[in-house]
Design an enzyme around this catalytic site. Structure first.
Site, PDB file in Angstrom:
ATOM      1  N   GLY A   1       0.797  -1.223   0.000  1.00 45.39           N
ATOM      2  CA  GLY A   1       0.000   0.000   0.000  1.00 45.39           C
ATOM      3  C   GLY A   1       0.828   1.271   0.000  1.00 45.39           C
ATOM      4  O   GLY A   1       1.860   1.370  -0.661  1.00 45.39           O
TER       5      GLY A   1
ATOM      6  N   ASP B   1       2.685   2.505   2.292  1.00 47.51           N
ATOM      7  CA  ASP B   1       4.003   2.273   2.887  1.00 47.51           C
ATOM      8  C   ASP B   1       5.004   1.854   1.791  1.00 47.51           C
ATOM      9  O   ASP B   1       6.116   2.402   1.691  1.00 47.51           O
ATOM     10  CB  ASP B   1       3.847   1.170   3.943  1.00 47.51           C
ATOM     11  CG  ASP B   1       5.034   1.033   4.877  1.00 47.51           C
ATOM     12  OD1 ASP B   1       5.913   1.898   4.847  1.00 47.51           O
ATOM     13  OD2 ASP B   1       5.055   0.052   5.644  1.00 47.51           O
TER      14      ASP B   1
HETATM   15  P1  ADP Z   1      -3.191   0.269   6.159  1.00 45.51           P
HETATM   16  O1  ADP Z   1      -2.351  -0.967   6.329  1.00 45.51           O
HETATM   17  O2  ADP Z   1      -2.970   1.299   7.253  1.00 45.51           O
HETATM   18  O3  ADP Z   1      -4.628  -0.050   5.923  1.00 45.51           O
HETATM   19  P2  ADP Z   1      -2.763   0.782   3.296  1.00 45.51           P
HETATM   20  O4  ADP Z   1      -1.562   1.334   2.666  1.00 45.51           O
HETATM   21  O5  ADP Z   1      -3.165  -0.608   2.946  1.00 45.51           O
HETATM   22  O6  ADP Z   1      -2.545   0.969   4.877  1.00 45.51           O
HETATM   23  O7  ADP Z   1      -3.987   1.726   3.019  1.00 45.51           O
HETATM   24  C1  ADP Z   1      -4.184   2.977   3.619  1.00 45.51           C
HETATM   25  C2  ADP Z   1      -4.806   3.940   2.616  1.00 45.51           C
HETATM   26  O8  ADP Z   1      -3.768   4.419   1.742  1.00 45.51           O
HETATM   27  C3  ADP Z   1      -5.850   3.307   1.704  1.00 45.51           C
HETATM   28  O9  ADP Z   1      -6.995   4.156   1.698  1.00 45.51           O
HETATM   29  C4  ADP Z   1      -5.194   3.268   0.334  1.00 45.51           C
HETATM   30  O10 ADP Z   1      -6.135   3.481  -0.690  1.00 45.51           O
HETATM   31  C5  ADP Z   1      -4.250   4.453   0.414  1.00 45.51           C
HETATM   32  N1  ADP Z   1      -3.086   4.454  -0.492  1.00 45.51           N
HETATM   33  C6  ADP Z   1      -2.456   3.416  -1.101  1.00 45.51           C
HETATM   34  N2  ADP Z   1      -1.419   3.861  -1.842  1.00 45.51           N
HETATM   35  C7  ADP Z   1      -1.381   5.218  -1.689  1.00 45.51           C
HETATM   36  C8  ADP Z   1      -0.547   6.262  -2.202  1.00 45.51           C
HETATM   37  N3  ADP Z   1       0.472   6.018  -3.020  1.00 45.51           N
HETATM   38  N4  ADP Z   1      -0.804   7.548  -1.819  1.00 45.51           N
HETATM   39  C9  ADP Z   1      -1.824   7.822  -0.973  1.00 45.51           C
HETATM   40  N5  ADP Z   1      -2.650   6.885  -0.468  1.00 45.51           N
HETATM   41  C10 ADP Z   1      -2.439   5.599  -0.814  1.00 45.51           C
END
Ligand code: ADP
Length: 167
Positions: free
Chosen positions: A32, A34
């Site tokens: 995601g 991260d």
């Molecule tokens: P978590 O494990 O905290 O749920 P995720 O990364 O899976 O973290 O998702 C958290 C949010 O970040 C989701 O709403 C996802 O759509 C969003 N997301 C994923 N990639 C990006 C990005 N490159 N920039 C901003 N938001 C993102």
């Protein structure tokens, strides 16, 4: 409140004082947002994160931003949604609160949050948005030094929710 903004974009493209990472307890990268942050920042970020010895859920730590356009990355760990009776709401509020306090301590004036915990961690999106907005609003009221907080909404569902809740 005009110090709160919504942007539908990839958070790694933003050029601000700080962006917040929805990290996991290891702080060693993941999927995601991260994964996107670590890929765009480059290996220096992982190296600095290794020295932090992880992060408890609801807490936050800060690093440099390396290849990213922003100056700093605040790594916070949101809770995994597990039905709602495991302090999930309190821990999500803490993740926002502790990130905001850290931003202030480090003199960051413009920061952006992704929608913490609403991806792989499965926190219900509306509930998460209500917590995020309420924590940011009350913090901004108390701290005029913080000039702006951007909610980065990546998916359509969060975009719709944040637009509705912020008017
Ligand atoms: P978590 O494990 O905290 O749920 P995720 O990364 O899976 O973290 O998702 C958290 C949010 O970040 C989701 O709403 C996802 O759509 C969003 N997301 C994923 N990639 C990006 C990005 N490159 N920039 C901003 N938001 C993102």
């Amino acid at each position: 409140m005009d110090r709160i903004k919504i942007e539908q974009t990839d958070i790694t493209r933003l050029k601000l004082d700080g962006i917040v990472n929805a990290a996991n307890n290891s702080l060693l990268g993941g999927g995601g947002v991260d994964g996107a942050i670590h890929r765009a920042a480059g290996p220096g970020l992982l190296e600095e994160c290794r020295a932090l010895n992880g992060c408890n859920t609801g807490e936050a730590k800060i690093t440099g931003a390396y290849g990213l356009p922003s100056r700093k990355v605040i790594h916070t760990v949101g809770p995994v949604w597990n039905g709602g009776n495991n302090k999930e709401e309190e821990l999500l509020a803490d993740a926002y609160k502790n990130s905001l306090h850290l931003a202030l301590e480090e003199n960051l004036e413009t920061i952006a949050f992704p929608n913490i915990s609403t991806g792989v961690y499965r926190f219900p999106k509306e509930k998460a948005a209500r917590i995020a907005i309420s924590e940011v609003r009350s913090f901004l009221e108390k701290h005029p030094e913080l000039k702006s907080v951007t909610f980065v909404v990546f998916d359509e569902e969060n975009l719709k929710i944040y637009k509705e809740m912020l008017g």
